[in-house]
Motif scaffolding. Structure first.
Motif, PDB file in Angstrom:
ATOM      1  N   ILE A 205       0.871  -1.187   0.000  1.00 15.70           N
ATOM      2  CA  ILE A 205       0.000   0.000   0.000  1.00 15.70           C
ATOM      3  C   ILE A 205       0.900   1.226   0.000  1.00 15.70           C
ATOM      4  N   ARG A 206       0.929   1.938  -1.132  1.00 21.00           N
ATOM      5  CA  ARG A 206       1.859   3.056  -1.289  1.00 21.00           C
ATOM      6  C   ARG A 206       1.406   3.939  -2.430  1.00 21.00           C
ATOM      7  N   ALA A 207       2.088   5.054  -2.619  1.00 24.41           N
ATOM      8  CA  ALA A 207       1.835   5.921  -3.772  1.00 24.41           C
ATOM      9  C   ALA A 207       2.453   5.293  -5.015  1.00 24.41           C
ATOM     10  N   GLU A 208       1.827   5.499  -6.158  1.00 23.83           N
ATOM     11  CA  GLU A 208       2.339   4.939  -7.402  1.00 23.83           C
ATOM     12  C   GLU A 208       3.626   5.627  -7.834  1.00 23.83           C
ATOM     13  N   SER A 209       4.458   4.894  -8.571  1.00 27.59           N
ATOM     14  CA  SER A 209       5.665   5.479  -9.158  1.00 27.59           C
ATOM     15  C   SER A 209       5.291   6.208 -10.441  1.00 27.59           C
ATOM     16  N   ASP A 210       6.225   6.948 -11.009  1.00 22.77           N
ATOM     17  CA  ASP A 210       5.968   7.646 -12.283  1.00 22.77           C
ATOM     18  C   ASP A 210       5.633   6.642 -13.377  1.00 22.77           C
ATOM     19  N   VAL A 211       6.356   5.525 -13.409  1.00 21.07           N
ATOM     20  CA  VAL A 211       6.093   4.505 -14.432  1.00 21.07           C
ATOM     21  C   VAL A 211       4.691   3.932 -14.258  1.00 21.07           C
ATOM     22  N   GLU A 212       4.305   3.612 -13.020  1.00 22.79           N
ATOM     23  CA  GLU A 212       2.977   3.047 -12.761  1.00 22.79           C
ATOM     24  C   GLU A 212       1.884   4.051 -13.082  1.00 22.79           C
ATOM     25  N   GLY A 213       2.142   5.319 -12.798  1.00 21.33           N
ATOM     26  CA  GLY A 213       1.167   6.353 -13.133  1.00 21.33           C
ATOM     27  C   GLY A 213       0.980   6.486 -14.635  1.00 21.33           C
ATOM     28  N   ASN A 214       2.076   6.375 -15.393  1.00 25.34           N
ATOM     29  CA  ASN A 214       1.982   6.450 -16.850  1.00 25.34           C
ATOM     30  C   ASN A 214       1.199   5.275 -17.417  1.00 25.34           C
ATOM     31  N   VAL A 215       1.432   4.073 -16.852  1.00 20.96           N
ATOM     32  CA  VAL A 215       0.681   2.895 -17.297  1.00 20.96           C
ATOM     33  C   VAL A 215      -0.809   3.086 -17.032  1.00 20.96           C
ATOM     34  N   ARG A 216      -1.155   3.546 -15.825  1.00 25.02           N
ATOM     35  CA  ARG A 216      -2.567   3.784 -15.481  1.00 25.02           C
ATOM     36  C   ARG A 216      -3.213   4.754 -16.454  1.00 25.02           C
ATOM     37  N   GLN A 217      -2.535   5.866 -16.711  1.00 25.57           N
ATOM     38  CA  GLN A 217      -3.111   6.892 -17.572  1.00 25.57           C
ATOM     39  C   GLN A 217      -3.224   6.412 -19.016  1.00 25.57           C
ATOM     40  N   THR A 218      -2.232   5.663 -19.482  1.00 25.06           N
ATOM     41  CA  THR A 218      -2.267   5.146 -20.848  1.00 25.06           C
ATOM     42  C   THR A 218      -3.421   4.177 -21.042  1.00 25.06           C
ATOM     43  N   ILE A 219      -3.609   3.265 -20.065  1.00 26.34           N
ATOM     44  CA  ILE A 219      -4.713   2.308 -20.163  1.00 26.34           C
ATOM     45  C   ILE A 219      -6.056   3.027 -20.165  1.00 26.34           C
TER      46      ILE A 219
END
Length: 238
Positions: A205-219
């Motif tokens: 349980i944590r804040a997303e990384s920049d890479v994870e945020g980019n994946v979320r937004q792209t999807i």
């Protein structure tokens, strides 16, 4: 041939009934074959609502909705039940012509304080025994996304690899006062098998990384940009 010999057999459920019930009570069916009529008739796109501001897409195109409905198996009523609900739901009387008990009652004190009070807890009797491989259990839930307006099963989990006997299904009658006829085969419960070891995973349980945020937004953007992208993406990942 060698690859075929090395391939492990897939886990299987087994549904067992008493010998005299075979061919008499309806057999469990895969949930994906028991979709409700209203859903079958619903078009993927309602042309009457298509406009520059509305795609007209219906829930028929929502894969999470459909995947929930299609998961596992469905068990239906062994025979037709006549259910009379009265006194604002406080009384439920059931009758049937079958030679086995189909509905019985629990005592109200067993679920005192539950949100459905004062509805009395009842129980559908099921004459199928479910067996699963070692380490597998079954989740029993109301048929997902199929509210019938008359009753609702109480969810439960049973370790069907060790408890290999008939399981009955508690429910609340939620319908309006009056006589309701539940036909033989009416879906009463959805059975979803699962490996117990996968049901209690640890979590980060944590804040997303920049890479994870980019994946979320792209999807999200791909999902919005093209109807059906999630369906194609999800299937490709399986």
């Amino acid at each position: 041939m060698a690859l075929a010999l090395l391939k492990k057999p897939q886990p299987r459920l087994t549904f067992l009934c008493r010998k005299e019930d075979e061919g008499v009570i309806p057999a469990p069916v895969r949930a994906k074959t028991a979709l409700p009529e209203w859903f079958r008739k619903l078009p993927p796109v309602d042309e009457a609502h298509v406009s520059p501001n509305n795609s007209g897409i219906t829930v028929k195109r929502c894969m999470p909705f459909l995947d929930a409905m299609a998961a596992g198996w469905v068990i239906g009523l062994a025979a037709t039940v006549r259910m009379e609900i009265s006194d604002g739901g406080k009384r439920v009387d059931c009758g049937w012509d079958f030679d086995r008990t189909l509905v019985s009652n629990h005592a109200n004190h067993q679920v005192a304080g539950n949100p459905r009070e004062p509805l009395p807890p009842c129980k559908f009797h099921n004459y199928w025994t479910i067996r699963t491989p070692p380490g597998w259990s079954c989740l029993f839930v109301p048929p997902l996304n199929r509210p019938n307006g008359i009753f609702e099963i109480i969810a439960g989990v049973v370790d069907t690899d060790t408890y290999q006997s008939e399981i009955h299904f508690p429910f609340f009658a939620t319908g309006e006062d009056g006589l309701h006829v539940l036909e033989r085969g009416t879906p009463i419960v959805q059975v979803i098998p699962f490996r117990r070891e996968t049901s209690d995973l640890d979590a980060d349980i944590r804040a997303e990384s920049d890479v994870e945020g980019n994946v979320r937004q792209t999807i999200l953007r791909k999902t919005l940009a093209s109807d059906g992208w999630y369906r194609k993406f999800a299937r490709a990942q399986r």
